[in-house]
Scaffold this motif. Structure first.
Motif, PDB file in Angstrom:
ATOM      1  N   GLN A  99       0.855  -1.334   0.091  1.00  0.00           N
ATOM      2  CA  GLN A  99      -0.098   0.061   0.020  1.00  0.00           C
ATOM      3  C   GLN A  99       0.822   1.234   0.076  1.00  0.00           C
ATOM      4  OE1 GLN A  99      -2.581  -1.299   3.650  1.00  0.00           O
ATOM      5  NE2 GLN A  99      -4.232  -0.849   2.234  1.00  0.00           N
TER       6      GLN A  99
ATOM      7  N   PHE B 148       3.536   0.994  -9.403  1.00  0.00           N
ATOM      8  CA  PHE B 148       3.121  -0.329  -9.929  1.00  0.00           C
ATOM      9  C   PHE B 148       4.381  -1.213 -10.406  1.00  0.00           C
ATOM     10  CE2 PHE B 148      -1.191   1.398  -9.894  1.00  0.00           C
ATOM     11  CZ  PHE B 148      -1.819   0.793  -8.748  1.00  0.00           C
TER      12      PHE B 148
ATOM     13  N   GLN C   6       0.586  -2.659  -4.765  1.00  0.00           N
ATOM     14  CA  GLN C   6      -0.719  -3.632  -5.073  1.00  0.00           C
ATOM     15  C   GLN C   6      -1.632  -2.385  -4.755  1.00  0.00           C
ATOM     16  OE1 GLN C   6      -0.620  -6.815  -2.600  1.00  0.00           O
ATOM     17  NE2 GLN C   6       1.405  -7.256  -3.205  1.00  0.00           N
ATOM     18  N   GLN C   7      -1.663  -1.253  -4.400  1.00  0.00           N
ATOM     19  CA  GLN C   7      -2.504  -0.059  -4.053  1.00  0.00           C
ATOM     20  C   GLN C   7      -1.877   0.893  -4.059  1.00  0.00           C
ATOM     21  OE1 GLN C   7      -4.953  -0.035  -0.525  1.00  0.00           O
ATOM     22  NE2 GLN C   7      -6.747   0.912  -1.685  1.00  0.00           N
TER      23      GLN C   7
ATOM     24  N   PHE D  84      -7.760   3.544   1.639  1.00  0.00           N
ATOM     25  CA  PHE D  84      -6.807   2.121   1.693  1.00  0.00           C
ATOM     26  C   PHE D  84      -7.986   0.810   2.070  1.00  0.00           C
ATOM     27  CE2 PHE D  84      -3.496   5.240   1.703  1.00  0.00           C
ATOM     28  CZ  PHE D  84      -2.383   4.584   0.757  1.00  0.00           C
TER      29      PHE D  84
ATOM     30  N   LYS E  25      -9.011  -1.736  -0.584  1.00  0.00           N
ATOM     31  CA  LYS E  25      -8.158  -2.488  -1.594  1.00  0.00           C
ATOM     32  C   LYS E  25      -8.443  -3.837  -1.799  1.00  0.00           C
ATOM     33  CE  LYS E  25      -5.282  -4.864   2.048  1.00  0.00           C
ATOM     34  NZ  LYS E  25      -6.553  -4.513   3.315  1.00  0.00           N
ATOM     35  N   ASP E  26      -9.838  -4.316  -1.303  1.00  0.00           N
ATOM     36  CA  ASP E  26     -10.003  -5.598  -1.662  1.00  0.00           C
ATOM     37  C   ASP E  26     -11.224  -5.778  -2.491  1.00  0.00           C
ATOM     38  OD1 ASP E  26      -7.724  -7.053  -0.660  1.00  0.00           O
ATOM     39  OD2 ASP E  26      -8.542  -7.161   1.329  1.00  0.00           O
TER      40      ASP E  26
ATOM     41  N   ASP F 123     -11.548  -1.309  -7.896  1.00  0.00           N
ATOM     42  CA  ASP F 123     -10.329  -1.061  -8.573  1.00  0.00           C
ATOM     43  C   ASP F 123      -9.982   0.571  -8.579  1.00  0.00           C
ATOM     44  OD1 ASP F 123      -9.607  -3.734  -9.425  1.00  0.00           O
ATOM     45  OD2 ASP F 123     -10.830  -3.502 -11.303  1.00  0.00           O
TER      46      ASP F 123
ATOM     47  N   ARG G 111      -5.928  -0.058  -7.774  1.00  0.00           N
ATOM     48  CA  ARG G 111      -5.191  -1.306  -7.295  1.00  0.00           C
ATOM     49  C   ARG G 111      -4.633  -1.964  -8.566  1.00  0.00           C
ATOM     50  NH1 ARG G 111      -9.284  -5.663  -5.113  1.00  0.00           N
ATOM     51  NH2 ARG G 111     -10.719  -5.655  -6.740  1.00  0.00           N
ATOM     52  N   ARG G 112      -4.506  -1.120  -9.574  1.00  0.00           N
ATOM     53  CA  ARG G 112      -3.972  -1.665 -10.931  1.00  0.00           C
ATOM     54  C   ARG G 112      -3.923  -0.449 -11.842  1.00  0.00           C
ATOM     55  NH1 ARG G 112      -7.637  -2.855 -15.133  1.00  0.00           N
ATOM     56  NH2 ARG G 112      -9.940  -2.855 -14.253  1.00  0.00           N
TER      57      ARG G 112
END
Length: 216
Positions: A10, A105, A110-111, A131, A134-135, A138, A155-156
């Motif tokens: 993160q 990245f 990852q974020q 934050f 994150k799961d 996007d 996150r991408r």
């Protein structure tokens, strides 16, 4: 780019400008003068950094400052040597944001969340909310009341989000959301907040500043 060891999964990037009189917060110069506008830039950046340090007490996040104006030595003398600094580089805001995301990245973040320093309502609690997504999505957007955004998180790497945007206008958020919808990107909105860009915005900062002083 940063050393891989400096990047956490993160990662937070702060966009700011070195507070040189006459070259920062120019729309506030009629109300504050060149020195006063530069001092406001300094105070608001320092406040943002303080909120980021509060965030780091509860979220394991690496931090990078992307700066315009000044140089590395001036930034370190101002904000300290414990932060990582990178120049924003050339291009419009979209190009600079895209570049910083690409670098992060590439360095295995990852974020990545990007913020500015113009929105004093952005505190450690709201950053933690960003934050925490994150799961789930996007794209995270913090809508600014003027039609832009004070925070963007990914996150991408999605470079399409920064193409054909009318930066600096009230259409930025709307255009970004349109692109996200077209690409079927799941996104989440944080609470809307106000930027401090014009003389009529100054009471927003004054309230935050007085609260900070009273808490010390």
């Amino acid at each position: 780019m940063l050393k891989t060891s400096q990047i956490q999964p993160q990662h937070l990037i702060i966009f700011t400008r070195y507070p040189e009189p006459g070259k920062t917060k120019t729309r506030l110069i009629p109300a504050l003068g060149t020195l006063g506008a530069a001092n406001l830039q300094r105070e608001m950046t320092e406040y943002t950094i303080s909120q980021v340090r509060e965030l780091q007490k509860v979220v394991n996040v690496s931090v990078e400052v992307r700066f315009a104006g000044g140089d590395l030595q001036l930034m370190e003398e101002w904000l300290g040597c414990d932060l990582v600094y990178q120049p924003q580089g050339n291009g419009d805001l979209g190009s600079r944001i895209e570049r910083s995301l690409y670098n992060a990245f590439q360095d295995h973040a990852q974020q990545v969340v990007i913020i500015g320093t113009d929105c004093p309502g952005l505190n450690s609690r709201i950053l933690a909310q960003a934050f925490a997504q994150k799961d789930t999505v996007d794209l995270i957007l913090g809508p600014a009341i003027d039609g832009g955004y004070y925070l963007i998180g990914l996150r991408r790497f999605i470079p399409e989000l920064f193409v054909n945007i009318d930066w600096g206008t009230s259409q930025v958020l709307h255009q970004t959301v349109d692109i996200a919808n077209r690409l079927n990107i799941l996104y989440h909105h944080l609470s809307p907040l106000a930027d401090v860009d014009r003389p009529e915005d100054l009471p927003i900062w004054q309230r935050i500043w007085e609260t900070e002083v009273n808490m010390k």
